[in-house]
Structures are given as C-alpha cells and as structure tokens.
Design an enzyme around this catalytic site. Structure first.
Site, short mmCIF file in Angstrom:
data_model
loop_
_atom_site.label_atom_id
_atom_site.label_comp_id
_atom_site.label_asym_id
_atom_site.label_seq_id
_atom_site.Cartn_x
_atom_site.Cartn_y
_atom_site.Cartn_z
CB CYS A 259 -1.09 0.39 1.10
SG CYS A 259 -2.07 1.75 1.59
CG HIS B 144 -6.33 -5.41 -5.26
ND1 HIS B 144 -5.64 -4.88 -7.18
CD2 HIS B 144 -6.06 -5.16 -4.58
CE1 HIS B 144 -5.61 -3.94 -7.01
NE2 HIS B 144 -5.51 -3.95 -5.57
CG ASP B 145 -4.23 -11.43 -10.07
OD1 ASP B 145 -2.96 -11.34 -8.89
OD2 ASP B 145 -4.59 -11.96 -9.88
CD GLU C 228 -6.39 -0.48 -4.36
OE1 GLU C 228 -6.25 -1.54 -3.51
OE2 GLU C 228 -5.99 -0.77 -5.65
#
Ligand SMILES: *[C@@H]1O[C@H](CO)[C@@H](O)[C@H](O)[C@H]1NC(C)=O
Ligand SMILES: *[C@@H]1O[C@H](CO)[C@@H](O)[C@H](O)[C@H]1NC(C)=O
Ligand SMILES: *[C@@H]1O[C@H](CO)[C@@H](O)[C@H](O)[C@H]1NC(C)=O
Length: 422
Positions: free
Chosen positions: A61, A144-145, A228
């Site tokens: 992140c 995550h991808d 995001e």
C-alpha cells in the site's frame, strides 16, 4: 472487526530521472488555515521523509508506506495500532475517518479469514495491531491482481517463482501512465486524468495481465481496485492551497500521483497539500469508483477477462470470522526505498545521478520445499495444469468481492479452494 483491504492493497526498475521537480524551496510554505485540527505548517503536519532501512517493513500500500516513511505511523512499519492509522490518514492525506474505517474493517475481516486467527489484538472492539506492512502482501488477503504499481503474485509461477507483488514497480506504473500519455522522463508540469482515462488505465492493465499471467490465475478483482482509485482521486484531485477542489468534477493530478507512488512521499514540491476532509470521505471514494466504472472509454483493449466492463456487482455477504485457511508464501526481500529522497531530485545533476543508479535486483526467493516442489511439478505439468486451471477458473475468473466492510463468503472460499488445488 472493523477494518478494508481496498486502499491498502497496491519495487523498482528503470529509474527514470525527472528534471522537472521543483526545489524544496518551492513548497507551499503553509497552506490556508483550515479547521481539521492538524497543523497548518505542512512540515509539521507531514513529518519528514526518511527512506526505510533493511529491517523496516513496507508493503503493497503506497499510502501506508508513505505514512511510515514520514514517521506518521511507526517508521519501522511494525506493530501498527489501528487508532494511529486512523489518525495518520486524515492528517497526511486529508481523508475523512469514515473512509479509513471502511478500509480497516475489510482488512481485518479478510485477514482473519485467511489466517484463521485474529490479525489484531485479542480485543474484538475494532482496535487491532497490524504485525507489519509486508503481510498485507500475503495473497489473497489484501493484495490483489492488476494493481497500478505492483506485479501480480502469480505472474512468474510458470517460471518457477512468485512475483514481487509487494513493492513499487516502475514498469507497471509507467505502463499505466503510458495509457494517458504521461512521460516520467519529461513530465509536463501539470497533467490531469479524468474518470474515463482511469478506466482506460484499469482496462489496459487487466488486459495485459489477462494475457501474461499464468493462464487461469489472473484474479479479476474490480471493487478494491476501484476503491483505491477513489482514494487516488481523493489524494490527488487538483486543488487550491486550502485543499479545496478546483473543478466540480475531480481530476487526478498525474504528476502528484506519480511522485507519491514512486517516491512514497508527499508531492509537496509540486504544490500538493492535503485534501479538504470535507470533500475526501467515504462517499467521495465510492462515488468516484462508480463514476470510473461507468465512464465510457474511447477504445476497449483486446483480451479482457469476462466481466471487465461490467458496471455493477452483486452485493457481497458478510464473511465469518475465524475460519482457518492456509496462507501463501510472502515475497521476502528488503523494503523498497525511493532511490533518493525527494529533495535530492531538485538539480539536473542529482536527477542524472539518480537515473544512473543500478537497477535494483529482486533478491532470490527462498521457498519452502513444499512450495518449490509444487512449482516444479507445475512447470513440467504445464499443459495439463493450464487445462485444469482453466476448468477451475472458467472463462470468467473468480474474483474476490472485497468492498465496503463485507465480502462474498462463497466466492472467496471457492477462490481459496481453487488456489490451493493448483
Ligand atoms: C517489474 O515488473 C516487470 C513486469 O512488468 C518485470 O519484468 C520486472 O522484473 C519487475 N521489476 C522488478 C524489480 O521486480
Ligand atoms: C512481517 O510479518 C510476517 C509474518 O509474521 C513475517 O513473515 C515477515 O518476515 C515480516 N516482515 C517484516 C519485514 O517484518
Ligand atoms: C495506540 O497507540 C497509541 C500510542 O501510539 C496509544 O495512545 C493508544 O492508546 C493506542 N490505542 C490502542 C487502541 O491500543
């Protein structure tokens, strides 16, 4: 459980020197007085940048990494208390606490599901201690991808290893910036992107991964990516010195976004100030997510996973806590650090030095024997494995539905079972 993986989920290569960063003295010395309880003196409000050391922990992140690099949460990135995280995000980014609640809630629920044990303190009262930032990269808890700035975990399995899904990767980031014509080597002073452009970046990233990842292993995971994206728009919408949005529709400043992600520091040198908390809240993130998903694109890249252009998702169900599930190996390497502190990019000489730095090498992985043997047999059994993976994943890859404090239990269980069976 209170916390959301969305924000938090998201290593370095061709370091493109930027001659365009203004010097530190160009900082907005102070921004207009606001009443969000934090200092108007940006240097005090945002702390000072310090690159992480080899024993410090950083994760997938960019937001949390930035907070740690500025000492707004523990600089070592370990033992992070949820109250501190909840205070640090509004202080640093001007995001309202309700959006951070969403992120934290989902994080904890998913993390507990994957680990089968509490990820926080024993207390079940919404507070927790995050062991370190790196564990957020443990799939499929939080990472995550098709992140805008990280590789996908399974990108290299066919070649005998896991990919670095944890640290900033400038090729991945540049591939997205290319979609909107932003060149880091010669960046325009101010460049913005619209909802439509972000949808184009997302679809391009999905398409590339759909083609490149080991077949069947690409996990389409739209909701967290979009939350995001809402966070990116909130953190970088074009603003005046009080943090108030300039236009009625937010436009993401690409120069700020690029600086923030690649330096893991605040783009104050480029005139950035924290957003106004009144604008940047949970509702903002959700409505931007939705707007990006609905924005019609000028062209659709070829080879998209089924559902990539869908604009709605079934409402997720709640996830039961404490359901043990095995964990996957973490990528182990020292934390990514920006090649130089942002202040050093101010002269052409510094930029040239930075550009000449050797490309960091990903350290070799030490995989447990159980994992290595699985990988080895997978590689030899590749044709049948691909077949099996496709049968399991189907033409529309399964996806986590991590969104707003909840998750689809059945889908996640199926996904875990599928991942384990590979
Ligand atoms: C960054 O990602 C690219 C794929 O986009 C990969 O080839 C490269 O090895 C990665 N770099 C590092 C340092 O992990
Ligand atoms: C973070 O915690 C995990 C789980 O305890 C551990 O495997 C990993 O080595 C830690 N990483 C760092 C950098 O502290
Ligand atoms: C979190 O840590 C701070 C100090 O950093 C402390 O004041 C606070 O009580 C802690 N909160 C919880 C819930 O543990």
């Amino acid at each position: 459980m209170h916390l959301t993986p969305t924000l938090l989920a998201l290593p370095a290569v061709v370091l493109e020197g930027s001659l365009a960063y203004p010097s530190r003295s160009d900082w907005v010395a102070e921004h207009v007085k606001r009443y969000d309880s934090f200092s108007d003196d940006l240097a005090q409000r945002l702390g000072s940048y310090q690159a992480p050391g080899p024993t410090d922990s950083r994760g997938p992140c960019p937001g949390l990494n930035t907070l740690a690099n500025h000492g707004l949460i523990n600089r070592n990135g370990k033992n992070l208390n949820s109250s501190d995280i909840k205070t640090a995000f509004p202080r640093a980014f001007g995001i309202a606490e309700d959006a951070i609640e969403t992120a934290l809630h989902n994080y904890e629920v998913v993390c507990e599901y994957i680990k089968g044990t509490t990820c926080g303190t024993a207390a079940n009262d919404g507070t927790f201690i995050l062991t370190n930032l790196t564990i957020l990269g443990e799939p499929p808890a939080f990472e995550h991808d098709y992140s805008y700035s990280r590789q996908d975990y399974r990108q290299n399995w066919a070649h005998g290893g896991i990919a670095d899904n944890i640290y900033f990767n400038s090729s991945e980031m540049q591939a997205g910036l290319n979609v909107v014509g932003y060149k880091r080597s010669n960046p325009p002073k101010v460049a913005t992107a619209s909802y439509q452009q972000f949808n184009e970046v997302r679809l391009q990233r999905e398409s590339t991964q759909n083609q490149n990842d080991f077949p069947g292993w690409f996990q389409q995971n739209i909701p967290p990516t979009l939350f995001e994206t809402g966070f990116i728009f909130g953190a970088t919408f074009d603003r005046d010195s009080s943090g108030t949005m300039k236009e009625s529709t937010p436009m993401a400043r690409l120069d700020w976004w690029n600086f923030w992600f690649s330096e893991e520091s605040f783009p104050t040198q480029l005139g950035w100030v924290p957003a106004s908390t009144e604008v940047f809240n949970n509702q903002f993130c959700l409505s931007v997510s939705s707007a990006v998903l609905h924005a019609s694109v000028s062209s659709t890249p070829k080879s998209l996973p089924a559902g990539a252009t869908a604009t709605t998702f079934p409402p997720p169900a709640n996830l039961p806590e404490g359901d043990p599930s095995p964990t996957l190996a973490l990528f182990q390497s020292p934390p990514y650090a920006a090649p130089t502190a942002p202040t050093a990019t101010k002269t052409a000489a510094a930029a040239a030095k930075r550009a000449a730095l050797p490309e960091p090498q990903a350290s070799s992985l030490t995989l447990p024997a159980s994992v290595s043997s699985i990988v080895a047999s997978e590689v030899t059994a590749r044709p049948s494995l691909i077949q099996a993976a496709l049968q399991l994943a189907g033409s529309a890859p399964l996806r986590c539905k991590l969104y707003q404090q909840s998750i689809d239990t059945v889908t996640l269980k199926n996904q875990m079972a599928a991942a384990q069976s590979y």
